[in-house]
Motif scaffolding. Structure first.
Motif, PDB file in Angstrom:
ATOM      1  N   LYS A 157       0.922  -4.319   3.080  1.00  0.00           N
ATOM      2  CA  LYS A 157      -0.435  -4.028   3.520  1.00  0.00           C
ATOM      3  C   LYS A 157      -0.737  -4.532   4.922  1.00  0.00           C
TER       4      LYS A 157
ATOM      5  N   LYS B  69       0.849  -1.182   0.000  1.00  0.00           N
ATOM      6  CA  LYS B  69       0.000   0.000   0.000  1.00  0.00           C
ATOM      7  C   LYS B  69       0.887   1.234   0.000  1.00  0.00           C
TER       8      LYS B  69
ATOM      9  N   LYS C  81       6.058   2.670  -0.713  1.00  0.00           N
ATOM     10  CA  LYS C  81       5.259   1.457  -0.666  1.00  0.00           C
ATOM     11  C   LYS C  81       5.670   0.619   0.549  1.00  0.00           C
TER      12      LYS C  81
END
Length: 284
Positions: free
Chosen positions: A264, A45, A261
């Motif tokens: 997640k 994410k 990044k």
């Protein structure tokens, strides 16, 4: 026959225990190789990092070259007026203030010391405002104090610990702190053999909270904060297992708002280094 079988069973158990003992891992950190996540797009994410993040967090470097404008802790309490927050230790004066959160961590450490039979601690200094630090600097001079804005005491993360039994350099309390503070997220900020790096004389009483896993890695590699931050800047990413929990520590240079990044399914904390970078500590 039964006695022989029983004896063999006991010997077998002894051998297994011996193998486990000799193959145990006493290292405080087990390091792992970073995983390339470029191909795992669905498992990452986006996280936005702002320039302001460089000057926030528990890993800020504060010294003669790098100052701060305000404390990063907003839960500062007068300990004498809030003795329900305290553990089993004394106060040198009635005006000592400390972050409520850091007080809790300190209480855990003092409880650990007490289990080892070391229990004559006191706090001699805690949080200091800009005005208090400036006044101290004017009274003591640069040989004994730092100017306002350049002391760790203004972060709300540092405190000076004393002993009712004598100087921290010679007391059991001082020796215990030097050997064990890292287990509780604290570091001895100005050790005797690192004065050329910290620029500060040996202070066996001054501890600083950096949190785990950072305190453990610093202990493992014999780093002071300056060395640790430099290490993170060069490595950019390290993965280590501390107390059975895996941490993924990443360093990013930040001179403008950027997006990075991260996995997640990980939680994370963010801390700046107060120089130009941000450290993201990921964990499950």
């Amino acid at each position: 026959m039964k006695k022989s079988i029983k004896l063999l069973f006991v010997i077998a158990i002894a051998i297994i225990l011996a193998i486990l003992w000799f193959n145990r891992n006493d290292d405080p950190v087990i390091y792992k190789s970073p995983v390339n996540e470029e191909k795992q797009v669905e498992n990452v994410k986006s996280l936005k990092i702002d320039v302001a993040d460089v000057h926030k967090g528990e890993l800020l470097l504060v010294n003669k070259e790098h100052g701060i404008k305000e404390s990063i802790k907003t839960d500062i309490k007068n300990l004498f007026d809030n003795q329900d927050l305290m553990g089993d230790y004394g106060l040198l004066s009635t005006d000592i203030e400390l972050s409520k959160e850091i007080t809790n961590y300190f209480n855990e450490m003092i409880a650990g010391a007490k289990k080892d039979g070391v229990d004559d601690f006191l706090i001699s200094s805690g949080f200091r405002s800009f005005e208090e630090q400036t006044k101290l600097y004017k009274e003591k001079g640069e040989d004994y104090a730092l100017p306002g804005g350049f002391s760790e005491h203004q972060l709300g993360l540092a405190l000076d610990v004393g002993s009712a039994e004598g100087s921290m350099a010679e007391s059991e309390e001082g020796k215990w702190i030097a050997e064990n503070a890292w287990r509780y997220g604290f570091v001895l900020r100005y050790p005797q053999d690192k004065t050329d790096i910290t620029g500060i004389q040996y202070e066996p009483w001054h501890i600083r909270y950096v949190g785990k896993p950072h305190s453990v890695i610093m202990q493992d590699k014999n780093f002071v904060l300056e060395e640790y931050l430099d290490y993170l800047r060069k490595k950019e990413q390290i993965i280590g297992v501390v107390d059975g929990k895996e941490y993924d520590i990443r360093y990013y240079k930040v001179d403008k708002t950027r997006t990075v990044k991260i996995p997640k399914d990980y939680n994370y904390t963010i801390s700046g280094d107060n120089i130009g970078g941000v450290i993201i500590t990921l964990y499950k």
